[in-house]
Design a protein around this motif. Structure first.
Motif, PDB file in Angstrom:
ATOM      1  N   LEU A 176      49.083  40.983  51.118  1.00 11.47           N
ATOM      2  CA  LEU A 176      48.462  42.191  50.583  1.00 11.47           C
ATOM      3  C   LEU A 176      49.236  43.439  51.001  1.00 11.47           C
ATOM      4  O   LEU A 176      48.662  44.504  51.179  1.00 11.47           O
TER       5      LEU A 176
ATOM      6  N   THR B 112      46.553  34.895  47.433  1.00  8.85           N
ATOM      7  CA  THR B 112      47.799  35.655  47.371  1.00  8.85           C
ATOM      8  C   THR B 112      48.649  35.408  48.605  1.00  8.85           C
ATOM      9  O   THR B 112      48.119  35.156  49.700  1.00  8.85           O
TER      10      THR B 112
ATOM     11  N   SER C 249      44.276  35.769  51.659  1.00  3.05           N
ATOM     12  CA  SER C 249      45.660  36.180  51.882  1.00  3.05           C
ATOM     13  C   SER C 249      46.282  35.264  52.927  1.00  3.05           C
ATOM     14  O   SER C 249      45.688  35.012  53.978  1.00  3.05           O
TER      15      SER C 249
ATOM     16  N   ALA D 180      44.581  43.144  43.675  1.00  5.26           N
ATOM     17  CA  ALA D 180      43.503  44.096  43.983  1.00  5.26           C
ATOM     18  C   ALA D 180      42.872  44.649  42.719  1.00  5.26           C
ATOM     19  O   ALA D 180      41.644  44.807  42.630  1.00  5.26           O
TER      20      ALA D 180
ATOM     21  N   LEU E   4      41.061  46.596  49.119  1.00  3.33           N
ATOM     22  CA  LEU E   4      40.287  45.835  48.152  1.00  3.33           C
ATOM     23  C   LEU E   4      38.970  46.556  47.873  1.00  3.33           C
ATOM     24  O   LEU E   4      38.457  47.278  48.729  1.00  3.33           O
TER      25      LEU E   4
ATOM     26  N   GLU F 154      50.848  42.229  44.487  1.00  2.00           N
ATOM     27  CA  GLU F 154      49.707  42.453  45.374  1.00  2.00           C
ATOM     28  C   GLU F 154      48.743  43.482  44.787  1.00  2.00           C
ATOM     29  O   GLU F 154      47.521  43.331  44.873  1.00  2.00           O
TER      30      GLU F 154
ATOM     31  N   GLN G 144      47.885  43.988  55.830  1.00  2.00           N
ATOM     32  CA  GLN G 144      47.200  44.487  54.635  1.00  2.00           C
ATOM     33  C   GLN G 144      47.481  45.968  54.462  1.00  2.00           C
ATOM     34  O   GLN G 144      47.156  46.792  55.311  1.00  2.00           O
TER      35      GLN G 144
END
Length: 382
Positions: A10, A7, A37, A20, A46, A16, A42
């Motif tokens: 995050l 990705t 990522s 997850a 996750l 995003e 972030q």
């Protein structure tokens, strides 16, 4: 299977969040999942058991090449059966990475575009030039797929529609949440609440929504005790707050900022309103439908498929039409049960995740492999 999700980042956002959610669903199904990522920030958590590798990708050519090499090495050590990239930068990065197994075979790459238009002609040229280095491109809406064909980013046989999915167990009708959330907001059971959820950026067009709400409040039959809530953050927050104040709406328009209680807000609201002028597939509409909340939405990419069973569609940037639709939605009850049933059947996360697994197996030839099996050296490092 060993599934690697690559990705661009995050931070809070629909794409995003989808990364997850897919990681969570794949893990629950017994697959080994890693997320790479390309940025360090972030904001989305996750699930436990997911391996995370973050890098600080920069545009400077030399730094880009160093990062590309480092990620390729990490990916080849982890040895996924499939690499599934999300969003433009990750899509191009995954194609350029060209990771391979110890046997010398390339690890298949799937690229998903989440926005109707992922950029200008330079980005579309990048897609076109690297198209041969991915096994499949998907778009979250039919309109987005057609746009990529129109600009020759790929060919019809190499792109298909695959919608994002939502957690319909989390987004569901909850009468108790409706009562408690209204109480926390200082609003009673007789209050009428309109809700918008999204980043405060021009394409979401919350300024149009505030102006339509001002028109709505000229109707004495709906003006009393009617409130507009806008959940989300972004660069236009101060401007939107000032705009509401200039229209004399500060007492009935609330900018809530970032919210982690979106399902509760959906349940507390009478009508969810999407005012956007540009979208890919606005899953927030599916979330509202899953909560059996009435929906009014502008006619942007993906909306017609989302509102196949319930809801009202209006032209983008048409203040009067939006105000009229909101007024009617407050007065007349939509078939919200059909809306939820459609979302569960079409956009439910388990359904979407299983479709992805089938795609991965078809592309990687890993259909007969058990989740814990590995096929290349170094895979046990993760």
């Amino acid at each position: 299977m060993r599934i690697l999700l690559l990705t661009t980042g995050l931070k809070l956002g629909g794409a995003e969040r989808q990364v997850a959610d897919l990681a969570s669903q794949f893990t629950a199904l017994g697959h080994n999942v890693a997320v790479v990522s390309l940025t360090l920030a972030q904001e989305i958590e996750l699930p436990p058991g997911v391996t995370l590798f973050r890098v600080d990708l920069r545009k400077a050519p030399l730094q880009f090449l160093f990062t590309l090499r480092a990620v390729r090495k990490w990916v080849e050590d982890w040895c996924p059966d499939i690499v599934h990239a999300h969003m433009f930068h990750a899509n191009i990065f995954a194609r350029l990475m060209r990771a391979q197994r110890s046997t010398g075979n390339r690890i298949p790459v799937v690229c998903t575009a989440h926005s109707l238009r992922e950029g200008g002609w330079l980005r579309m040229l990048a897609y076109r030039l690297t198209d041969r280095w991915c096994a499949l491109t998907t778009h979250v809406s039919a309109e987005g797929r057609q746009y990529m064909l129109d600009v020759h980013a790929t060919t019809a046989d190499r792109i298909r529609v695959m919608p994002n999915g939502i957690d319909t167990d989390r987004f569901r009708p909850d009468p108790n949440a409706r009562i408690q959330t209204r109480r926390a907001l200082g609003l009673g059971p007789d209050s009428r609440i309109l809700l918008n959820v999204g980043r405060l950026v021009p394409e979401k067009a919350q300024q149009h929504l505030i102006e339509a709400f001002a028109v709505l409040r000229r109707d004495p039959q709906v003006a009393a005790n009617t409130h507009l809530l806008i959940a989300g953050d972004g660069p236009l927050r101060e401007a939107l707050s000032s705009h509401a104040a200039a229209l004399g709406l500060s007492h009935v328009v609330r900018l809530l900022g970032p919210c982690s209680n979106v399902p509760e807000l959906m349940n507390a609201s009478d009508v969810f309103v999407l005012s956007s002028v540009l979208e890919g597939l606005p899953l927030v509409v599916a979330e509202a439908l899953a909560c059996e909340t009435a929906v009014v939405a502008t006619d942007v990419s993906g909306i017609r498929s989302l509102l196949a069973a319930s809801g009202t569609i209006v032209a983008p940037a048409n203040i009067g039409e939006l105000a009229t639709a909101m007024r009617m939605a407050l007065r007349e009850r939509q078939d919200v049960a059909s809306g939820r049933a459609h979302v569960v059947a079409t956009y439910g996360l388990p359904h979407v995740a299983m479709q992805w697994i089938q795609f991965y197996q078809d592309l990687s030839g890993a259909g007969g492999r058990s989740p814990g099996d590995v096929s290349c050296q170094g895979a046990g490092h993760a």
